[in-house]
Design a protein around this motif. Structure first.
Motif, PDB file in Angstrom:
ATOM      1  N   VAL A 102       8.751  15.040  39.412  1.00 17.58           N
ATOM      2  CA  VAL A 102       9.856  15.497  40.241  1.00 17.58           C
ATOM      3  C   VAL A 102      10.939  15.961  39.282  1.00 17.58           C
ATOM      4  O   VAL A 102      11.171  15.320  38.249  1.00 17.58           O
ATOM      5  N   SER A 118       9.287  18.830  43.889  1.00 17.21           N
ATOM      6  CA  SER A 118       8.078  18.093  43.523  1.00 17.21           C
ATOM      7  C   SER A 118       6.893  19.049  43.472  1.00 17.21           C
ATOM      8  O   SER A 118       7.035  20.244  43.761  1.00 17.21           O
ATOM      9  N   HIS A 142      12.128  10.217  45.353  1.00 21.23           N
ATOM     10  CA  HIS A 142      11.484  11.155  46.279  1.00 21.23           C
ATOM     11  C   HIS A 142      10.631  10.363  47.264  1.00 21.23           C
ATOM     12  O   HIS A 142       9.981   9.383  46.867  1.00 21.23           O
TER      13      HIS A 142
END
Length: 211
Positions: free
Chosen positions: A55, A64, A48
């Motif tokens: 996440v 997230s 991410h």
């Protein structure tokens, strides 16, 4: 299948516990904090852009932010069991406590952590703000959980999962002794089977426990 990208000693503990409570199939990809900086590793940035945990991967999508993930998983898998009905008087309080955990309560806790790690001991403004805000918030929470096992509606909900990480921080710093109702509430949550399973998983995946 749900995949949790789990960082040791992080807000990801909220989601680890929630997944254990939900009983839905999931997998864990473990990430370890840097031993020197205590920051998340580069492996999370490959997952991410923010490089933070938790996440989750679900249905081919990345999600997230622990509060958003908590609400998403509950709405998908346990809306009748882990949140009040939207038309109930408890629902607004449920949303309030979810946000309280990551906004009002978390701010002074993180400020205190950062100032200590930065070696700031004599800043009168910061120290005064932190102490005053913590006292005000702890008294508020202590009164809110008096006589309760769960924060809303006398049943386990997403608000409890969100508050759990804050309570772990307070217990680790030995700051619950003067707030008996918070201490009782924290111990009640910690007695749940799903919570204990999550803590065993956290210990298994936390490599700092093996150094």
């Amino acid at each position: 299948m749900i995949r949790l990208h789990h960082l040791n000693q992080s807000r990801s503990l909220r989601i680890l516990w929630l997944l254990e409570e939900l009983g839905e199939p999931y997998e864990i990809t473990s990430h370890q904090r840097d031993a020197n900086t205590y920051l998340a590793p580069a492996s999370l940035k490959a997952v991410h852009p923010l490089g933070k945990s938790p996440v989750i991967e679900m249905d081919g999508q990345l999600y997230s932010e622990s509060g958003a993930i908590t609400e998403l998983l509950i709405e998908r898998f346990a809306p009748d069991r882990l949140r009040p009905a939207p038309d109930s008087t408890d629902y607004g309080h449920y949303l309030q406590w979810i946000d309280f955990a990551e906004s009002s309560l978390m701010l002074p806790l993180m400020l205190e952590l950062f100032t200590k790690k930065a070696g700031i001991h004599d800043n009168e403004f910061l120290n005064g703000y932190i102490d005053k805000e913590k006292t005000r918030l702890f008294k508020y929470l202590d009164a809110a959980v008096e006589g309760k096992s769960f924060i809303v509606g006398n049943q386990l909900s997403g608000a409890d999962f969100m508050l759990s990480f804050d309570l772990m921080m307070l217990a680790k710093r030995k700051e619950l002794a003067n707030y008996p109702h918070i201490e009782h509430y924290a111990l009640q949550l910690a007695s749940l089977d799903s919570y204990q399973r999550a803590m065993r998983l956290e210990a298994d995946y936390d490599e700092t426990n093996r150094t």
